[in-house]
Enzyme design. Sequence first.
Site, PDB file in Angstrom:
ATOM      1  N   HIS A  83       0.841  -1.198   0.000  1.00 32.94           N
ATOM      2  CA  HIS A  83       0.000   0.000   0.000  1.00 32.94           C
ATOM      3  C   HIS A  83       0.871   1.240   0.000  1.00 32.94           C
ATOM      4  O   HIS A  83       0.644   2.172  -0.757  1.00 32.94           O
ATOM      5  CB  HIS A  83      -0.929  -0.023   1.210  1.00 32.94           C
ATOM      6  N   GLY A  84       1.848   1.285   0.907  1.00 32.73           N
ATOM      7  CA  GLY A  84       2.787   2.393   0.950  1.00 32.73           C
ATOM      8  C   GLY A  84       2.454   3.487   1.944  1.00 32.73           C
ATOM      9  O   GLY A  84       3.312   4.279   2.302  1.00 32.73           O
ATOM     10  N   ASP A  85       1.224   3.557   2.396  1.00 29.60           N
ATOM     11  CA  ASP A  85       0.825   4.538   3.416  1.00 29.60           C
ATOM     12  C   ASP A  85      -0.295   3.922   4.243  1.00 29.60           C
ATOM     13  O   ASP A  85      -1.351   4.516   4.440  1.00 29.60           O
ATOM     14  CB  ASP A  85       0.361   5.835   2.754  1.00 29.60           C
ATOM     15  N   LEU A  86      -0.050   2.707   4.703  1.00 27.78           N
ATOM     16  CA  LEU A  86      -1.110   1.941   5.350  1.00 27.78           C
ATOM     17  C   LEU A  86      -1.135   2.192   6.855  1.00 27.78           C
ATOM     18  O   LEU A  86      -0.518   1.502   7.632  1.00 27.78           O
ATOM     19  CB  LEU A  86      -0.939   0.448   5.056  1.00 27.78           C
TER      20      LEU A  86
ATOM     21  N   ASN B 178      -6.350   4.837   6.608  1.00 25.05           N
ATOM     22  CA  ASN B 178      -6.474   4.411   5.222  1.00 25.05           C
ATOM     23  C   ASN B 178      -7.091   3.025   5.092  1.00 25.05           C
ATOM     24  O   ASN B 178      -6.987   2.385   4.047  1.00 25.05           O
ATOM     25  CB  ASN B 178      -5.113   4.455   4.514  1.00 25.05           C
TER      26      ASN B 178
END
Length: 107
Positions: free
Chosen positions: A14-17, A21
Amino acid sequence: ADAAGPPEPPARIHGDLWSGNVLWSDDRGWLVDPAAHGGHRETDLAMLALFGAPYLERIVAAYDEASPLAGGWRDRVPLHQLHPLLVHVVLFGGSYRDQALNAARRI
């Protein structure tokens, strides 16, 4: 011991989990606002732990069932939390400083 654990190929993460979010509906989670990229699959789990995701143990168990995690992955959580903590120090000030230092010491 290698701080990063055993080698494994990059995974789509995801990268920004963080918990904000993940939206919950009918006992199911939906991921939003992705910053998807190839990275280490333990990173998303470490991010969820950092900011207190609801149902974290259930999420981890389901993840581990679908794609077993390498032994010692919990010991590597600080490694995957260090970068976002340092970003938060820069963006939001010293309130994240002690957490970042603690993660660095644990690595």
